[in-house]
Design a protein around this motif. Structure first.
Motif, PDB file in Angstrom:
ATOM      1  N   GLU A   1      -4.829  -2.510   4.769  1.00 23.28           N
ATOM      2  CA  GLU A   1      -6.657  -2.354   4.558  1.00 23.28           C
ATOM      3  C   GLU A   1      -6.445  -0.758   4.560  1.00 23.28           C
ATOM      4  N   SER A   2      -5.598   0.297   5.107  1.00 25.30           N
ATOM      5  CA  SER A   2      -5.407   1.730   4.978  1.00 25.30           C
ATOM      6  C   SER A   2      -5.310   1.931   3.684  1.00 25.30           C
ATOM      7  N   ILE A   3      -3.411   1.811   3.204  1.00 25.05           N
ATOM      8  CA  ILE A   3      -3.347   2.762   2.750  1.00 25.05           C
ATOM      9  C   ILE A   3      -2.740   0.956   1.490  1.00 25.05           C
ATOM     10  N   GLY A   4      -2.313  -0.282   1.712  1.00 26.05           N
ATOM     11  CA  GLY A   4      -2.447  -1.273   1.175  1.00 26.05           C
ATOM     12  C   GLY A   4      -1.025  -2.369   1.075  1.00 26.05           C
ATOM     13  N   THR A   5      -0.211  -2.607   0.412  1.00 21.48           N
ATOM     14  CA  THR A   5       1.442  -2.731   0.484  1.00 21.48           C
ATOM     15  C   THR A   5       2.356  -3.015  -0.686  1.00 21.48           C
ATOM     16  N   PRO A   6       3.094  -2.751  -0.408  1.00 16.59           N
ATOM     17  CA  PRO A   6       4.341  -2.676  -1.746  1.00 16.59           C
ATOM     18  C   PRO A   6       3.620  -3.347  -2.639  1.00 16.59           C
ATOM     19  N   GLU A   7       2.836  -4.914  -3.040  1.00 14.38           N
ATOM     20  CA  GLU A   7       2.372  -5.179  -4.119  1.00 14.38           C
ATOM     21  C   GLU A   7       1.190  -4.687  -4.670  1.00 14.38           C
ATOM     22  N   GLN A   8       0.290  -4.411  -3.107  1.00 12.30           N
ATOM     23  CA  GLN A   8      -1.418  -4.169  -3.828  1.00 12.30           C
ATOM     24  C   GLN A   8      -1.553  -2.565  -3.293  1.00 12.30           C
TER      25      GLN A   8
ATOM     26  N   GLY B   1      -4.329  -0.126  -0.916  1.00 14.15           N
ATOM     27  CA  GLY B   1      -5.528  -0.084   0.146  1.00 14.15           C
ATOM     28  C   GLY B   1      -6.485   0.676  -0.043  1.00 14.15           C
ATOM     29  N   ALA B   2      -6.797   1.356   0.711  1.00 13.87           N
ATOM     30  CA  ALA B   2      -8.572   1.806   1.107  1.00 13.87           C
ATOM     31  C   ALA B   2      -8.060   3.377  -0.276  1.00 13.87           C
TER      32      ALA B   2
ATOM     33  N   SER C   1      -8.664  12.712  -4.289  1.00 12.27           N
ATOM     34  CA  SER C   1      -7.946  10.790  -3.627  1.00 12.27           C
ATOM     35  C   SER C   1      -8.820  10.993  -2.855  1.00 12.27           C
ATOM     36  N   THR C   2      -9.202   9.670  -2.014  1.00 13.55           N
ATOM     37  CA  THR C   2      -9.662   9.290  -1.096  1.00 13.55           C
ATOM     38  C   THR C   2      -9.059   9.053   0.612  1.00 13.55           C
ATOM     39  N   LEU C   3      -8.681   9.887   0.904  1.00 12.38           N
ATOM     40  CA  LEU C   3      -7.931  10.300   1.752  1.00 12.38           C
ATOM     41  C   LEU C   3      -8.483  10.299   2.789  1.00 12.38           C
ATOM     42  N   ASN C   4      -8.541   9.720   3.675  1.00 11.21           N
ATOM     43  CA  ASN C   4     -10.023  10.015   5.005  1.00 11.21           C
ATOM     44  C   ASN C   4      -9.055  10.494   5.931  1.00 11.21           C
ATOM     45  N   GLU C   5      -7.312  11.583   5.902  1.00 11.33           N
ATOM     46  CA  GLU C   5      -7.139  11.922   7.144  1.00 11.33           C
ATOM     47  C   GLU C   5      -6.075  13.428   6.685  1.00 11.33           C
ATOM     48  N   THR C   6      -6.294  14.084   7.051  1.00  8.55           N
ATOM     49  CA  THR C   6      -5.422  15.144   6.912  1.00  8.55           C
ATOM     50  C   THR C   6      -3.534  15.037   7.210  1.00  8.55           C
ATOM     51  N   LEU C   7      -3.477  14.740   6.281  1.00  3.76           N
ATOM     52  CA  LEU C   7      -1.614  15.339   6.345  1.00  3.76           C
ATOM     53  C   LEU C   7      -1.074  16.771   6.951  1.00  3.76           C
TER      54      LEU C   7
END
Length: 343
Positions: A62-69, A71-72, A201-207
């Protein structure tokens, strides 16, 4: 949006051939491909919040997806910033003379051109021109250029980065000795003062940091919510509509089919673009290189006939693959007027 900045030198390799002793030189891409940044974001998120094993198992779908798909997490574009100015790629349907961009003119052709187009693009200035490839314009000048069709200043890659050529030789892995005829050269880059990558981007947290480029160069991440990149510039009430790609796009089928632009049904007029490139990468699941796909470069501009067309609610990204990675970001503007005769 986020600003990415580093004080270190860096190197972004393309997907062309590069073998020591064969193709001995490899220039660095700049800016990097959107997929490179997307992968760096996902890797940084995993390092901060979990493990690569959990990602491969699909725990972060849901957050960053999978290797194939996906996410948010979505990327919507990659641009440059220097000081307080945002920079976008110069559309290729412009003539560059003495450091300024001038809109090309549409004129009716002679009727036997090989591409079947009725109209051709011509430079308004009869003197030596520079290539539009790799040129940038300030966001604050875009409306002046694309709506009012007035010349504006252009900026080459050297305005943003220094080149630092590095020459080396291959070493035998067993003996540690230098191998003959194994010279190579790469051009590392370094950001000039006040230059950053601007990531939409849609990043919802600070890296705090991400690793980008060969050798995993550390880039600092800072939030920047003071700018937006428009989808439309000025009024598009014109007899032509310009579609400009602000980021590269993956193209698996021709852009024009039977004289019409395939992403939305409108008569095609003309296209201005540079040589296509390749996009690849590493398949984390299959543990092998991905199949390379054709890329059209940022700055590619395509003109369609807007007369009698209902061109509303146009998509912000036009690409056959990689939309979630930021490929295919486009901007719409009024194109040059149609001219019936050649001068």
């Amino acid at each position: 949006m986020q600003l990415l900045h580093t004080m270190d030198s860096f190197y972004f390799r393309g997907h062309g051939s590069f073998g020591i002793g064969d193709q001995i030189g490899a220039p660095s891409l700049f800016p990097p491909r959107p997929g490179t940044v997307y992968g760096a974001y996902r890797t940084a998120w995993i390092e901060r919040n979990g493990t690569i094993e959990d990602f491969l198992n699909g725990d972060y779908a849901e957050s960053i997806g999978t290797p194939e798909q996906s996410g948010a997490l979505q990327l919507r574009g990659l641009f440059l910033k220097k000081g307080e100015d945002i920079f976008l790629p110069l559309p290729y349907d412009h003539q560059v003379v003495d450091g300024k961009a001038y809109p090309l003119e549409l004129r009716k052709g002679l009727g036997y051109e090989s591409d079947g187009a009725v109209y051709r693009l011509y430079g308004p200035i009869d003197q030596k021109s520079e290539s539009a490839d790799g040129k940038w314009i300030r966001l604050r000048d875009v409306e002046e250029l694309l709506t009012h069709h007035r010349p504006v200043e252009v900026f080459p890659r050297s305005y943003f980065v220094h080149e630092e050529p590095k020459v080396g030789v291959a070493l035998d892995r067993v003996s540690g000795r230098v191998e003959e005829s194994m010279l190579y050269q790469i051009n590392r880059l370094r950001l000039k003062r006040d230059v950053s990558l601007l990531v939409d981007s849609t990043l919802n947290e600070t890296l705090p940091t991400v690793k980008l480029g060969q050798g995993s160069t550390r880039w600092l991440v800072a939030e920047d919510d003071t700018h937006t990149i428009p989808i439309r510039i000025g009024s598009t009430e014109s007899d032509t509509l310009r579609v400009t790609w602000l980021t590269p796009a993956v193209i698996t089928e021709p852009l024009v089919m039977e004289g019409r632009f395939r992403y939305f049904d409108a008569p095609w007029i003309q296209t201005a673009m540079a040589r296509t490139g390749l996009d690849g990468g590493w398949d984390m699941v299959k543990q092998r290189p991905k199949i390379r796909k054709t890329l059209i470069p940022a700055g590619t501009s395509l003109l369609v006939d807007a007369r009698g067309q209902s061109l509303t609610d146009l998509p912000s990204q036009l690409t056959d693959e990689g939309k979630e990675q930021g490929y295919g970001r486009v901007m719409y503007s009024s194109g040059p007027s149609l001219k019936e005769e050649m001068k």
